[in-house]
Design an enzyme around this catalytic site. Sequence first.
Site, mmCIF file in Angstrom:
data_model
loop_
_atom_site.group_PDB
_atom_site.id
_atom_site.type_symbol
_atom_site.label_atom_id
_atom_site.label_comp_id
_atom_site.label_asym_id
_atom_site.label_seq_id
_atom_site.Cartn_x
_atom_site.Cartn_y
_atom_site.Cartn_z
ATOM 1 N N ASP A 189 -11.557 19.452 -68.137
ATOM 2 C CA ASP A 189 -12.199 20.301 -67.124
ATOM 3 C C ASP A 189 -13.547 19.688 -66.729
ATOM 4 O O ASP A 189 -14.225 20.195 -65.827
ATOM 5 C CB ASP A 189 -12.311 21.767 -67.557
ATOM 6 C CG ASP A 189 -13.096 21.966 -68.841
ATOM 7 O OD1 ASP A 189 -13.530 20.964 -69.447
ATOM 8 O OD2 ASP A 189 -13.292 23.137 -69.241
ATOM 9 N N SER A 190 -13.909 18.566 -67.359
ATOM 10 C CA SER A 190 -15.053 17.775 -66.883
ATOM 11 C C SER A 190 -14.822 17.365 -65.429
ATOM 12 O O SER A 190 -15.757 16.928 -64.755
ATOM 13 C CB SER A 190 -15.242 16.525 -67.758
ATOM 14 O OG SER A 190 -14.020 15.829 -67.906
ATOM 15 N N ASP A 216 -6.724 20.367 -70.040
ATOM 16 C CA ASP A 216 -7.684 21.386 -70.470
ATOM 17 C C ASP A 216 -7.331 22.754 -69.899
ATOM 18 O O ASP A 216 -6.964 22.865 -68.721
ATOM 19 C CB ASP A 216 -9.091 21.015 -69.968
ATOM 20 C CG ASP A 216 -9.976 20.511 -71.093
ATOM 21 O OD1 ASP A 216 -9.682 20.785 -72.269
ATOM 22 O OD2 ASP A 216 -10.966 19.833 -70.773
ATOM 23 N N LYS A 222 -5.384 21.781 -74.126
ATOM 24 C CA LYS A 222 -6.571 21.811 -74.997
ATOM 25 C C LYS A 222 -7.388 23.058 -74.689
ATOM 26 O O LYS A 222 -7.535 23.417 -73.514
ATOM 27 C CB LYS A 222 -7.433 20.554 -74.777
ATOM 28 C CG LYS A 222 -8.750 20.581 -75.582
ATOM 29 C CD LYS A 222 -9.420 19.225 -75.645
ATOM 30 C CE LYS A 222 -10.297 18.888 -74.461
ATOM 31 N NZ LYS A 222 -11.404 19.830 -74.194
ATOM 32 N N GLU A 272 -11.050 25.338 -76.056
ATOM 33 C CA GLU A 272 -12.293 25.280 -76.829
ATOM 34 C C GLU A 272 -12.421 26.496 -77.734
ATOM 35 O O GLU A 272 -12.172 27.616 -77.295
ATOM 36 C CB GLU A 272 -13.498 25.220 -75.867
ATOM 37 C CG GLU A 272 -13.459 23.995 -74.965
ATOM 38 C CD GLU A 272 -14.664 23.924 -74.023
ATOM 39 O OE1 GLU A 272 -15.581 24.769 -74.119
ATOM 40 O OE2 GLU A 272 -14.687 23.004 -73.178
ATOM 41 N N GLU A 329 -16.802 17.320 -80.576
ATOM 42 C CA GLU A 329 -17.781 16.817 -79.593
ATOM 43 C C GLU A 329 -19.206 17.055 -80.094
ATOM 44 O O GLU A 329 -19.563 18.179 -80.490
ATOM 45 C CB GLU A 329 -17.571 17.522 -78.242
ATOM 46 C CG GLU A 329 -18.575 17.044 -77.184
ATOM 47 C CD GLU A 329 -18.224 17.432 -75.761
ATOM 48 O OE1 GLU A 329 -17.154 18.027 -75.531
ATOM 49 O OE2 GLU A 329 -19.036 17.113 -74.860
HETATM 50 O O1 KIV Z 1 -13.438 17.990 -70.274
HETATM 51 C C1 KIV Z 1 -13.522 16.940 -70.914
HETATM 52 O O2 KIV Z 1 -13.533 15.828 -70.378
HETATM 53 C C2 KIV Z 1 -13.609 17.043 -72.370
HETATM 54 C C3 KIV Z 1 -14.017 15.822 -73.110
HETATM 55 C C4 KIV Z 1 -15.466 15.611 -72.957
HETATM 56 C C5 KIV Z 1 -13.585 15.875 -74.524
HETATM 57 O O3 KIV Z 1 -13.392 18.086 -72.912
#
Ligand code: KIV
Length: 275
Positions: A44-45, A83, A113, A115, A182
């Site tokens: 989600d970056s 994510d 993924k 969090e 992280e």
């Molecule tokens: O969103 C992302 O790119 C991440 C990484 C920084 C692990 O969660």
Amino acid sequence: MKNTVITIQRAKERGEKITMLTAYDYSMAKLIDEAGINMILVGDSLGMVMLGYEDTLSVTMEDMIHHTRAVARGVKDTMVVADMPFMSYQTSVYDAVLNAGRLMKEGRANAVKLEGGKEFAEHIRAITAASIPVVAHLGLTPQSLNAFGGFKVQGKTEEAARKLLEDARAIEAAGAAAVVLECVPARLAKLVTEQLHIPTIGIGAGAECDGQVLVYQDMLAMFGNFKPKFVKQFADIGNLMKEAFRKYIEEVESGAFPAEEHTFKIDDEVIEKLY
Ligand code: KIV
């Protein structure tokens, strides 16, 4: 050979490092896949590096599905992890399973993924029960930015370190297939890696994790002057691209591009009839 949750688990057991990078589109995913990576994270970056938001909070399920689908089309052997965006799983176990399912069914991810630690054990258990592999994410979890009061290294006090270890054990017991650590002190990440049976993938968590992940724009110096301490820039692609763009502008303006070899021909008698 296709990378899967089984192959990354074997890699940990054999002491072989696991490699992961982010990607958000077809052509970058194809390049990274051809380079031989184990896993791609559609992070989600993308909110920051692709969409220009200041954090990940505004990223939607539709954004994630759109980008995950493009990445999935670009890979052959790479395992694709998508994510779960902010508020796509925090609201209920039902939402978590439903949205994880959408990332698999519509986005064609191989895993999702999310969090969080033991407070999301039930969510992880339910998603895993639906045959969807889950990668957990502990330490600095960017969706909790406002609760943390900024981007800070996590797990530095005894209490915080104990909580992180407890969370790691809880997500493993709930069925997580791997965990991203992280911005965690290297010695704590080592301890987590030793205590868990599932692979740990570090970002700013030292060399003792079972694998590493970076955001590709960071490792290619494509994201302005932003460079967190844990990032190594493996190539200066940002400046290389800017140089190429400048050259293109110059050549279009001067008439040097396109040249003869870039143009298509038509027979003289055809074109002359049009005058
Ligand atoms: O969103 C992302 O790119 C991440 C990484 C920084 C692990 O969660």
